[in-house]
Design a protein around this motif. Structure first.
Motif, PDB file in Angstrom:
ATOM      1  N   LYS A 101       0.851  -1.183   0.000  1.00  0.00           N
ATOM      2  CA  LYS A 101       0.000   0.000   0.000  1.00  0.00           C
ATOM      3  C   LYS A 101       0.888   1.234   0.000  1.00  0.00           C
ATOM      4  O   LYS A 101       1.734   1.384   0.867  1.00  0.00           O
ATOM      5  N   PHE A 102       0.717   2.098  -0.997  1.00  0.00           N
ATOM      6  CA  PHE A 102       1.543   3.291  -1.036  1.00  0.00           C
ATOM      7  C   PHE A 102       0.817   4.419  -1.769  1.00  0.00           C
ATOM      8  O   PHE A 102      -0.117   4.188  -2.526  1.00  0.00           O
ATOM      9  N   LYS A 103       1.285   5.630  -1.502  1.00  0.00           N
ATOM     10  CA  LYS A 103       0.672   6.814  -2.100  1.00  0.00           C
ATOM     11  C   LYS A 103       1.499   7.249  -3.300  1.00  0.00           C
ATOM     12  O   LYS A 103       2.709   7.482  -3.200  1.00  0.00           O
ATOM     13  N   ILE A 104       0.837   7.367  -4.431  1.00  0.00           N
ATOM     14  CA  ILE A 104       1.502   7.824  -5.649  1.00  0.00           C
ATOM     15  C   ILE A 104       1.829   9.309  -5.499  1.00  0.00           C
ATOM     16  O   ILE A 104       0.982  10.111  -5.115  1.00  0.00           O
ATOM     17  N   GLY A 105       3.070   9.666  -5.807  1.00  0.00           N
ATOM     18  CA  GLY A 105       3.501  11.042  -5.645  1.00  0.00           C
ATOM     19  C   GLY A 105       4.091  11.297  -4.278  1.00  0.00           C
ATOM     20  O   GLY A 105       4.761  12.305  -4.059  1.00  0.00           O
ATOM     21  N   GLY A 106       3.830  10.375  -3.321  1.00  0.00           N
ATOM     22  CA  GLY A 106       4.392  10.495  -1.987  1.00  0.00           C
ATOM     23  C   GLY A 106       5.433   9.420  -1.782  1.00  0.00           C
ATOM     24  O   GLY A 106       6.635   9.667  -1.773  1.00  0.00           O
ATOM     25  N   PHE A 120      -6.445   8.922 -25.409  1.00  0.00           N
ATOM     26  CA  PHE A 120      -5.455   8.330 -24.527  1.00  0.00           C
ATOM     27  C   PHE A 120      -4.394   9.365 -24.223  1.00  0.00           C
ATOM     28  O   PHE A 120      -3.876  10.020 -25.126  1.00  0.00           O
ATOM     29  N   ALA A 121      -4.076   9.563 -22.929  1.00  0.00           N
ATOM     30  CA  ALA A 121      -3.109  10.590 -22.565  1.00  0.00           C
ATOM     31  C   ALA A 121      -2.530  10.293 -21.190  1.00  0.00           C
ATOM     32  O   ALA A 121      -3.061   9.474 -20.431  1.00  0.00           O
ATOM     33  N   GLY A 122      -1.437  10.994 -20.871  1.00  0.00           N
ATOM     34  CA  GLY A 122      -0.888  10.891 -19.532  1.00  0.00           C
ATOM     35  C   GLY A 122      -1.824  11.574 -18.550  1.00  0.00           C
ATOM     36  O   GLY A 122      -2.625  12.437 -18.922  1.00  0.00           O
ATOM     37  N   ILE A 123      -1.745  11.181 -17.291  1.00  0.00           N
ATOM     38  CA  ILE A 123      -2.618  11.759 -16.276  1.00  0.00           C
ATOM     39  C   ILE A 123      -1.851  11.871 -14.961  1.00  0.00           C
ATOM     40  O   ILE A 123      -0.962  11.077 -14.674  1.00  0.00           O
ATOM     41  N   ASN A 124      -2.177  12.909 -14.196  1.00  0.00           N
ATOM     42  CA  ASN A 124      -1.550  13.109 -12.894  1.00  0.00           C
ATOM     43  C   ASN A 124      -2.370  12.392 -11.825  1.00  0.00           C
ATOM     44  O   ASN A 124      -3.519  12.746 -11.581  1.00  0.00           O
ATOM     45  N   LEU A 125      -1.792  11.385 -11.209  1.00  0.00           N
ATOM     46  CA  LEU A 125      -2.490  10.624 -10.175  1.00  0.00           C
ATOM     47  C   LEU A 125      -1.898  10.861  -8.795  1.00  0.00           C
ATOM     48  O   LEU A 125      -2.115  10.071  -7.875  1.00  0.00           O
ATOM     49  N   ASP A 126      -1.136  11.952  -8.623  1.00  0.00           N
ATOM     50  CA  ASP A 126      -0.541  12.232  -7.326  1.00  0.00           C
ATOM     51  C   ASP A 126      -1.608  12.269  -6.235  1.00  0.00           C
ATOM     52  O   ASP A 126      -2.668  12.876  -6.402  1.00  0.00           O
ATOM     53  N   GLY A 127      -1.303  11.628  -5.123  1.00  0.00           N
ATOM     54  CA  GLY A 127      -2.221  11.628  -3.991  1.00  0.00           C
ATOM     55  C   GLY A 127      -3.107  10.405  -3.917  1.00  0.00           C
ATOM     56  O   GLY A 127      -3.765  10.179  -2.901  1.00  0.00           O
ATOM     57  N   THR A 128      -3.147   9.610  -4.985  1.00  0.00           N
ATOM     58  CA  THR A 128      -3.962   8.397  -4.938  1.00  0.00           C
ATOM     59  C   THR A 128      -3.191   7.282  -4.226  1.00  0.00           C
ATOM     60  O   THR A 128      -1.959   7.268  -4.217  1.00  0.00           O
ATOM     61  N   VAL A 129      -3.924   6.379  -3.630  1.00  0.00           N
ATOM     62  CA  VAL A 129      -3.313   5.285  -2.879  1.00  0.00           C
ATOM     63  C   VAL A 129      -3.607   3.969  -3.590  1.00  0.00           C
ATOM     64  O   VAL A 129      -4.759   3.639  -3.867  1.00  0.00           O
ATOM     65  N   LEU A 130      -2.544   3.235  -3.897  1.00  0.00           N
ATOM     66  CA  LEU A 130      -2.665   1.922  -4.531  1.00  0.00           C
ATOM     67  C   LEU A 130      -2.459   0.857  -3.469  1.00  0.00           C
ATOM     68  O   LEU A 130      -1.481   0.885  -2.727  1.00  0.00           O
ATOM     69  N   SER A 131      -3.381  -0.094  -3.385  1.00  0.00           N
ATOM     70  CA  SER A 131      -3.264  -1.155  -2.383  1.00  0.00           C
ATOM     71  C   SER A 131      -3.849  -2.447  -2.918  1.00  0.00           C
ATOM     72  O   SER A 131      -4.620  -2.455  -3.867  1.00  0.00           O
TER      73      SER A 131
END
Length: 232
Positions: A133-138, A173-184
């Motif tokens: 579990k981690f935060k993208i951008g963090g 289709f494009a790049g996207i900023n997902l900073d702050g989201t948590v993947l687990s």
């Protein structure tokens, strides 16, 4: 004796119901894997607008969060379910079921759900995947990925980004900023597919056989990885 028979019948009915629910849940997971496979195929079918082969050829892990047709995204809740596979010395791993939540991005663009693809670009990105579990951008540096066959972005992602992030909505289709989201890891879904609790890292390190339901997805990722490496 009659009471014992009634109890036995009741237990049999409960067991049957549990089995039916498990089968239903596994069918949903199989559908998610198929959707993820289709997302990868559709993106890579348009190389001039897809993930550059130079990026996929160097990928350590690939995460796909496909859209759902039956209200699978919480409206305005910024939440999605997907699957992840990582490259190992023995090929691409069996998938882990993951969830992506939080942050300031929106899964709904013009009322339509968005497909997401995250590509771990280096060993550090892989290690972050294995944290469970981690935060993208963090916890993990991420950048909106470049798009196109010969896309050339700045050197920031090559030097610093552990993850490149992409989105697809309404055919774009494009790049996207997902900073702050948590993947687990979605432990319930992982348990449903594998029949037991398995740690995130056990699966992604290649220490778990790929279930038959997941083989088409894993093979599709592996296929485009091999093709991309051959075209380097």
């Amino acid at each position: 004796m009659k009471r014992i028979t009634v109890i036995a019948c009741g237990l049999a009915m409960v067991a049957s119901s549990v089995s039916a629910f498990a089968a239903s849940d596994k069918a949903k997971l199989t559908e998610r894997l198929t959707d993820a496979q289709n997302v990868v195929r559709q993106i890579m079918a348009t190389p001039d607008k897809g993930i550059p082969q130079s990026i996929l050829a160097g990928a350590s892990c690939v995460v796909v969060v496909p859209s759902y047709k039956k209200a699978a995204f919480v409206v305005g809740g910024q939440y999605g379910q997907g699957v992840a596979t990582c490259r190992t010395p023995r090929g691409w791993s069996a998938p882990v079921f993951v969830q992506l939540a939080g942050g300031s991005f929106g899964f709904q663009i013009g009322g339509q759900a968005t497909d997401l693809v995250l590509v771990a670009m280096n060993q550090q990105g892989l290690q972050d995947m294995l944290k469970n579990k981690f935060k993208i951008g963090g916890d993990a540096a991420a950048s909106a990925g470049p798009v196109g066959r010969n896309a050339q972005a700045g050197t920031d992602w090559k030097l610093n980004a552990e993850f490149l992030t992409y989105s697809r909505s309404k055919g774009l289709f494009a790049g996207i900023n997902l900073d702050g989201t948590v993947l687990s890891q979605n432990q319930d879904d992982t348990r449903t597919m594998y029949g037991t609790d398995l740690p995130f890292q056990t699966i992604l390190k290649g220490n778990q056989a790929t279930p038959p339901e997941a083989r088409p997805f894993v093979r599709t990722v592996a296929h485009y990885f091999v093709v991309s490496k051959a075209n380097q």
